[in-house]
Scaffold this motif. Structure first.
Motif, mmCIF file in Angstrom:
data_model
loop_
_atom_site.group_PDB
_atom_site.id
_atom_site.type_symbol
_atom_site.label_atom_id
_atom_site.label_comp_id
_atom_site.label_asym_id
_atom_site.label_seq_id
_atom_site.Cartn_x
_atom_site.Cartn_y
_atom_site.Cartn_z
ATOM 1 N N ARG A 211 -15.299 8.895 -22.185
ATOM 2 C CA ARG A 211 -15.636 9.839 -21.118
ATOM 3 C C ARG A 211 -15.300 9.233 -19.756
ATOM 4 O O ARG A 211 -15.577 8.057 -19.501
ATOM 5 C CB ARG A 211 -17.119 10.190 -21.169
ATOM 6 N N HIS A 212 -14.736 10.071 -18.877
ATOM 7 C CA HIS A 212 -14.431 9.598 -17.535
ATOM 8 C C HIS A 212 -14.359 10.773 -16.568
ATOM 9 O O HIS A 212 -14.024 11.897 -16.957
ATOM 10 C CB HIS A 212 -13.109 8.819 -17.505
ATOM 11 N N GLY A 213 -14.704 10.517 -15.319
ATOM 12 C CA GLY A 213 -14.513 11.499 -14.265
ATOM 13 C C GLY A 213 -15.535 12.623 -14.270
ATOM 14 O O GLY A 213 -16.483 12.664 -15.063
ATOM 15 N N TYR A 295 -15.198 19.458 -21.228
ATOM 16 C CA TYR A 295 -16.600 19.065 -21.007
ATOM 17 C C TYR A 295 -16.889 17.737 -21.713
ATOM 18 O O TYR A 295 -17.507 16.835 -21.139
ATOM 19 C CB TYR A 295 -17.553 20.119 -21.557
ATOM 20 N N SER A 296 -16.479 17.656 -22.970
ATOM 21 C CA SER A 296 -16.798 16.483 -23.785
ATOM 22 C C SER A 296 -16.122 15.216 -23.270
ATOM 23 O O SER A 296 -16.602 14.109 -23.540
ATOM 24 C CB SER A 296 -16.385 16.728 -25.240
ATOM 25 N N ALA A 297 -15.014 15.368 -22.542
ATOM 26 C CA ALA A 297 -14.275 14.208 -22.032
ATOM 27 C C ALA A 297 -14.781 13.740 -20.675
ATOM 28 O O ALA A 297 -14.395 12.668 -20.209
ATOM 29 C CB ALA A 297 -12.790 14.542 -21.949
ATOM 30 N N ALA A 298 -15.641 14.529 -20.033
ATOM 31 C CA ALA A 298 -16.117 14.192 -18.691
ATOM 32 C C ALA A 298 -17.397 13.378 -18.758
ATOM 33 O O ALA A 298 -18.231 13.565 -19.645
ATOM 34 C CB ALA A 298 -16.351 15.469 -17.886
ATOM 35 N N GLN A 299 -17.562 12.462 -17.787
ATOM 36 C CA GLN A 299 -18.817 11.718 -17.680
ATOM 37 C C GLN A 299 -19.941 12.595 -17.134
ATOM 38 O O GLN A 299 -21.081 12.501 -17.572
ATOM 39 C CB GLN A 299 -18.630 10.510 -16.756
ATOM 40 N N ILE A 300 -19.591 13.431 -16.154
ATOM 41 C CA ILE A 300 -20.598 14.266 -15.499
ATOM 42 C C ILE A 300 -20.011 15.642 -15.230
ATOM 43 O O ILE A 300 -18.861 15.753 -14.779
ATOM 44 C CB ILE A 300 -21.056 13.652 -14.158
ATOM 45 N N GLY A 321 -23.182 17.813 -24.560
ATOM 46 C CA GLY A 321 -23.725 16.485 -24.362
ATOM 47 C C GLY A 321 -23.293 15.820 -23.075
ATOM 48 O O GLY A 321 -23.372 14.591 -22.953
ATOM 49 N N THR A 322 -22.861 16.602 -22.105
ATOM 50 C CA THR A 322 -22.403 16.056 -20.824
ATOM 51 C C THR A 322 -23.528 16.152 -19.797
ATOM 52 O O THR A 322 -24.037 17.246 -19.543
ATOM 53 C CB THR A 322 -21.166 16.824 -20.315
ATOM 54 N N PRO A 323 -23.936 15.030 -19.212
ATOM 55 C CA PRO A 323 -24.990 15.068 -18.184
ATOM 56 C C PRO A 323 -24.551 15.910 -16.991
ATOM 57 O O PRO A 323 -23.350 16.033 -16.705
ATOM 58 C CB PRO A 323 -25.154 13.597 -17.778
ATOM 59 N N VAL A 324 -25.519 16.476 -16.287
ATOM 60 C CA VAL A 324 -25.235 17.422 -15.211
ATOM 61 C C VAL A 324 -25.811 16.914 -13.889
ATOM 62 O O VAL A 324 -26.935 16.421 -13.845
ATOM 63 C CB VAL A 324 -25.850 18.807 -15.543
ATOM 64 N N SER A 369 -27.811 13.410 -21.990
ATOM 65 C CA SER A 369 -26.929 14.003 -22.998
ATOM 66 C C SER A 369 -27.743 14.572 -24.153
ATOM 67 O O SER A 369 -27.548 15.730 -24.564
ATOM 68 C CB SER A 369 -25.954 12.946 -23.516
ATOM 69 N N GLU A 370 -28.674 13.789 -24.681
ATOM 70 C CA GLU A 370 -29.501 14.258 -25.793
ATOM 71 C C GLU A 370 -30.448 15.372 -25.345
ATOM 72 O O GLU A 370 -30.657 16.351 -26.071
ATOM 73 C CB GLU A 370 -30.306 13.090 -26.374
#
Length: 400
Positions: A211-213, A295-300, A321-324, A369-370
């Motif tokens: 995950r990045h960006g 979404y899944s590839a992003a950190q936030i 599972g991506t934090p917001v 994420s959880e």
């Protein structure tokens, strides 16, 4: 996607569903009848006054065409009368138990009520909020006048909303604002949260390995989506090497003038103005499956909106599972809960600080994420939304 998912779940529950729409047509599940109505508006890509004049058949067509040429968004008005004509025609072959409007709120719905059919509507959020956001970021008297003229249909929507049998809103925040702006009595309003398709929006293990960006999903021409403040925050984080993916078109057709072809989107113009080209990438339109991968590839996932009646991108990101990082605008606190960090709307400094804080806290990212996945499973699913919507239908039918 509201029409697609709600009609699909109603059909799965055994209900017979017909959808009436004009362009752009919604996707519907197999077995659901879709009635396509025409439109004389010049706001659609490829439309023009001259082309549509040749297709005018009646006074409704002529009114919509001339009103849109003058800068008035007359589609809700015109669509409601065409829908009334279609429903009246269909009533010769069958009986409808309920008519459910999706925030058109045109005068024609009051004619539908005279067919002795209960009519309810979903208000995702009252549009005076959009008008105010557009006006606040408008430049010049002429642009503000165009915006006021475009939104002149809002008075009609308020008038009609107060006279329907029930109103569904998609959050407590939207319910409160529907009462505030449209003066719909609270005892007529029922809250039914939107759902998220967790068959599509779920953690993608392969995409999530590295995950990045950041990711933002929005129509950046919609000023209340807050892209200005996210890009200002990105300026403050320029030295941190952060990349932002915006799921939106870099160019599109204007909302306020006759179609003249694609123009740079507001977000794209801001990126150029703020010299952020190396940090921001526009994806263009994506399929639902492609969006879930992003979404899944992003950190936030960042939701910088000034207001949201619900906040679908926040909930979709949470399901993946991506934090917001989001603002406290409108219903976002109801949706995000403990699955992200909330900051005040229109505050680039606070947005930058929250992004930096979360990027540097891997444990908080895992916890959010959880928490996000759990929250979506428990509160935002379409089967539950359909069941609660049917309860509103039954209430409207028995109290009419």
């Amino acid at each position: 996607m509201y029409v697609y998912y709600l009609s699909r779940e109603l059909q799965r529950m055994g209900h017979d569903v017909e959808v009436i729409s004009s362009a752009p047509l919604p996707e519907v599940s197999e077995g659901i009848v879709l009635h396509q109505l025409r439109s004389s508006s010049i706001y659609h890509p490829g439309s023009s006054f001259r082309k549509n004049l040749l297709k005018v058949r009646n006074l409704v067509d002529l009114h919509e065409l001339c009103a849109s040429r003058l800068g008035v968004f007359a589609e809700p008005w015109a669509f409601s009368f065409r829908a009334y004509a279609k429903i009246k025609e269909r009533c010769k072959q069958r009986r409808f138990d309920i008519v459910h409007d999706n925030q058109g709120l045109g005068y024609g719905l009051l004619s539908v009520k005279r067919l002795n059919i209960p009519v309810i509507a979903t208000i995702h959020h009252p549009l005076p909020i959009d008008r105010q956001a557009d006006l606040e970021q408008a430049t010049g008297f002429r642009q503000r006048q165009r915006i006021r003229k475009f939104y002149s249909f809002i008075r009609m929507q308020a008038f009609v909303a107060r006279r329907l049998d029930r109103i569904i809103t998609v959050s407590q925040s939207s319910a409160k604002d529907t009462n505030l702006f449209f003066r719909v009595p609270p005892d007529k309003i029922r809250v039914v949260y939107n759902g998220i398709d967790t068959e599509i929006y779920r953690g993608n293990e392969e995409a999530g390995r590295n995950r990045h960006g950041l990711i933002m999903v929005a129509n950046t021409d919609d000023r209340k989506k807050g892209v200005l403040y996210l890009l200002q925050a990105l300026q403050l984080l320029r030295d941190d090497g952060i990349k932002l993916t915006i799921v939106d078109d870099a160019a599109r057709h204007s909302s306020y003038i006759e179609d003249v072809g694609p123009l740079p989107s507001y977000g794209c113009k801001l990126v150029n103005k703020l010299n952020l080209d190396a940090m921001v990438h526009f994806t263009g339109r994506l399929t639902r499956e492609e969006l879930a991968q992003h979404y899944s590839a992003a950190q936030i996932a960042v939701v910088p909106s000034l207001y949201e009646g619900f906040g679908i991108p926040a909930a979709e990101a949470m399901a993946c599972g991506t934090p917001v990082v989001a603002t406290s605008g409108g219903a976002l606190p109801e949706v995000v809960g403990d699955a992200g960090i909330l900051v005040p709307p229109a505050n680039a400094d606070a947005l930058a600080a929250a992004i930096k804080q979360l990027l540097n806290d891997k444990q908080a990212q895992r916890q959010m994420s959880e928490a996000g996945k759990k929250r979506v499973r428990e509160k935002f699913n379409w089967e539950q939304a359909a069941r609660k919507t049917v309860e509103v239908y039954q209430e409207a039918m028995t109290t009419k």
